[in-house]
Write an enzyme that holds these catalytic residues in place. Structure first.
Site, PDB file in Angstrom:
ATOM      1  N   ARG A 193       0.812  -1.148   0.113  1.00  0.00           N
ATOM      2  CA  ARG A 193       0.012   0.037  -0.101  1.00  0.00           C
ATOM      3  C   ARG A 193       0.862   1.274   0.088  1.00  0.00           C
ATOM      4  NH1 ARG A 193      -1.911   2.147   4.482  1.00  0.00           N
ATOM      5  NH2 ARG A 193      -2.116   0.035   5.502  1.00  0.00           N
ATOM      6  N   LYS A 202      -8.306   9.033 -19.335  1.00  0.00           N
ATOM      7  CA  LYS A 202      -8.888   9.574 -20.716  1.00  0.00           C
ATOM      8  C   LYS A 202      -7.537   9.386 -21.660  1.00  0.00           C
ATOM      9  CE  LYS A 202     -12.107  10.804 -17.845  1.00  0.00           C
ATOM     10  NZ  LYS A 202     -12.307  12.145 -17.082  1.00  0.00           N
ATOM     11  N   TYR A 210     -15.363  19.881 -14.021  1.00  0.00           N
ATOM     12  CA  TYR A 210     -15.605  18.444 -13.484  1.00  0.00           C
ATOM     13  C   TYR A 210     -16.398  18.537 -12.385  1.00  0.00           C
ATOM     14  CZ  TYR A 210     -15.203  13.590 -13.118  1.00  0.00           C
ATOM     15  OH  TYR A 210     -15.571  12.501 -13.096  1.00  0.00           O
ATOM     16  N   ASP A 244      -6.115  21.249 -13.122  1.00  0.00           N
ATOM     17  CA  ASP A 244      -6.657  19.748 -13.453  1.00  0.00           C
ATOM     18  C   ASP A 244      -6.332  20.103 -14.944  1.00  0.00           C
ATOM     19  OD1 ASP A 244      -8.011  17.817 -14.614  1.00  0.00           O
ATOM     20  OD2 ASP A 244      -9.613  17.885 -13.209  1.00  0.00           O
TER      21      ASP A 244
HETATM   22  C1  LIG Z   1     -12.631  12.467 -15.850  1.00  0.00           C
HETATM   23  C2  LIG Z   1     -12.204  13.667 -15.068  1.00  0.00           C
HETATM   24  C3  LIG Z   1     -11.869  13.839 -13.827  1.00  0.00           C
HETATM   25  C4  LIG Z   1     -11.950  12.399 -12.872  1.00  0.00           C
HETATM   26  O1  LIG Z   1     -11.091  11.461 -13.099  1.00  0.00           O
HETATM   27  P1  LIG Z   1     -11.603   9.847 -12.878  1.00  0.00           P
HETATM   28  O2  LIG Z   1     -10.450   9.049 -13.344  1.00  0.00           O
HETATM   29  O3  LIG Z   1     -12.994   9.614 -13.765  1.00  0.00           O
HETATM   30  O4  LIG Z   1     -11.988   9.663 -11.492  1.00  0.00           O
HETATM   31  C5  LIG Z   1     -11.350  15.028 -13.030  1.00  0.00           C
HETATM   32  N1  LIG Z   1     -11.442  15.942 -14.282  1.00  0.00           N
HETATM   33  C6  LIG Z   1     -11.711  16.082 -15.199  1.00  0.00           C
HETATM   34  C7  LIG Z   1     -11.405  17.345 -15.813  1.00  0.00           C
HETATM   35  C8  LIG Z   1     -12.188  14.946 -15.805  1.00  0.00           C
HETATM   36  O5  LIG Z   1     -12.339  14.788 -17.136  1.00  0.00           O
END
Ligand SMILES: *Cc1c(COP(=O)(O)O)cnc(C)c1O
Length: 354
Positions: A45, A192, A97, A167
Site C-alpha cells: 500500500r 482519458k 468537472y 486539472d
Molecule cells: C474524468 C475527469 C476527472 C475524474 O477522473 P476519474 O479518473 O474519472 O476519477 C477529473 N477531472 C476531469 C477534467 C475529468 O475529465
C-alpha cells in the site's frame, strides 16, 4: 530528447540490462521480504516498483515528481484533503468537472472550509483569490472548453498567499505543462488521453515542492487510494503512443470543427485548438439523440480521450449547465475522411427524420 513522441516513448524506462524487457512487467505484491529498518517499499500500500516506473514517466512529462492514484478523483481528494483545514478558503470552478465541487460542498464546507465556486474565467478567479488557501482551476474546462491563463492565475494566487492547482486532464502534459507556467500542483485523470483505450481508471498529481508531494503520497497510503500494479503497467505501456494518438485525434477534431461549422443544423462549435474534445449544439434533445443513434463510427459514451470516437448528450447527467442539444464529442484515431463522412451523414439523418 525534447520532442513529444521521443519523450513519451522513452519516459520512465529503466537503463538497458542484458536479457531484461524494455518495460519490466507488473510487480504484484502486498507483503515483501523486508528486513531491518522501515521503508515504503516494505508493503504494497505504501510503495510499488511498477508505480515508481510510471511515476518516473509522468514526472518526466510534467517536469516534476508525480504520484499515481487509483483514479482522477482519488488524485483530487489526495491534493485537496491534506491542504485544507477549518478556516481555510478554497476557490474552485462551478462549471467544470463536477466531482471537485461535490467534494468541496459536501465534504469540505461542512468541515469549516470556506468554498467559493466561480465561473471558469480569468476575471472570476482573479476576483475570488483574496484570502484564498487553494485556487483550483481546470483548463481547458470540461465541458465548457474555456482556456484559462495559468501563468497569470498562478501569479494572482501567489500574491494572495494561495497555491494554484491545475486539472489539465483535457490537455495532457504534452499540450500544457502547468508547473512550468507557475502552478504548484498539476493533476489529471489518466483514464482519458493518457491511457487512451477506454479500459483503465487512474489519476495522478505532480508537484515540484517536496512537502506537497509528501502530502499527496501520504494521503494515498493512508486512504489506500492506490492503483493496481497491472493497471499501472498497462498505463505505462500506453504512454509511448500518447503523442501519436493525440496528433491523430487533433487532426480529426480540427476536420470535424471545419465540417460542423458549415452545417446548418449545428451551432456553437467549440474546440480549444488542441486535445480530442469538442462540443457543438443541435436543435434539441431529440435531434441530439437521433444524431448519436445514427453515427456508426461514434460510440455513445461518456468520458473522452480514447482511440475510438465517442460522444454524448452532455445534459443527460444533469450536472452541467448546458443546452439540451449539446453534444460533447471525443475525436478518436479513425481515418479523418471516414469520421467526417460518418458525422455528416448522421447529422443529415437526425435532421431529416425530425
Ligand atoms: C474524468 C475527469 C476527472 C475524474 O477522473 P476519474 O479518473 O474519472 O476519477 C477529473 N477531472 C476531469 C477534467 C475529468 O475529465
Amino acid at each position: 530528447m525534447t520532442g513529444d513522441s521521443t519523450r513519451a516513448a522513452h519516459a520512465g524506462l529503466p537503463p538497458a540490462r542484458q536479457g531484461e524487457p524494455f518495460l519490466p512487467g507488473p510487480t504484484l505484491q502486498a507483503a515483501n521480504h523486508w528486513i531491518g529498518a522501515a521503508g515504503p517499499e516494505g508493503y504494497g500500500r505504501t510503495g510499488n516498483p511498477t508505480w515508481a516506473a510510471y511515476e518516473a514517466a509522468l514526472g518526466a512529462l510534467e517536469g516534476a515528481e508525480a504520484v499515481v492514484l487509483s483514479s482522477g478523483m482519488a488524485a483530487v481528494a489526495a491534493v485537496l484533503l491534506p491542504l485544507l483545514k477549518p478556516g481555510d478558503v478554497l476557490v474552485a470552478p462551478h462549471d467544470a468537472y463536477p466531482g471537485v465541487r461535490t467534494i468541496a460542498t459536501e465534504h469540505l464546507r461542512p468541515r469549516g472550509v470556506e468554498v467559493r465556486l466561480v465561473a471558469s474565467s480569468d476575471a472570476a478567479f482573479r476576483a475570488a483569490t483574496d484570502g484564498a488557501t487553494v485556487v483550483w482551476i481546470e483548463t481547458p474546462s470540461n465541458p465548457g472548453l474555456e482556456l484559462l491563463d495559468v501563468a497569470g492565475l498562478a501569479e494572482a494566487a501567489h500574491a494572495a498567499g494561495a497555491l494554484l492547482v491545475v486539472d489539465g486532464t483535457l490537455a495532457t502534459p504534452l499540450r500544457q505543462r502547468a508547473l512550468d507556467l507557475g502552478a504548484d500542483v498539476a493533476m489529471a485523470s489518466a483514464s482519458k488521453h493518457l491511457t487512451g483505450h477506454s479500459d483503465l481508471v487512474l489519476g495522478y498529481a505532480a508537484a515540484r515542492d517536496a512537502a506537497l508531494v509528501d502530502g499527496i503520497r501520504g494521503w494515498r497510503s493512508l486512504a489506500g487510494a492506490i492503483p493496481g500494479p497491472f493497471e499501472v503497467w498497462l498505463a505505462h505501456r500506453s504512454l509511448p503512443t500518447l503523442a501519436l494518438r493525440l496528433e491523430r485525434a487533433e487532426a480529426n477534431a480540427a476536420a470535424l470543427v471545419d465540417a460542423l461549422g458549415e452545417h446548418a443544423a449545428v451551432t456553437d462549435v467549440r474546440w480549444p485548438g488542441f486535445g480530442s474534445v469538442l462540443t457543438f449544439t443541435l436543435a434539441d434533445q431529440a435531434v441530439a439523440q437521433r444524431f448519436l443513434a445514427a453515427a456508426e463510427l461514434v460510440t455513445e459514451a461518456t468520458s473522452f480521450g480514447g482511440v475510438h470516437s465517442s460522444a454524448e448528450r452532455r445534459g443527460r447527467w444533469g450536472t452541467d449547465d448546458v443546452p439540451d442539444g449539446l453534444i460533447r464529442f471525443s475525436a478518436g484515431i479513425e481515418d479523418t475522411a471516414d469520421l467526417v463522412a460518418d458525422v455528416l451523414r448522421a447529422l443529415d439523418a437526425s435532421d431529416a427524420s425530425g
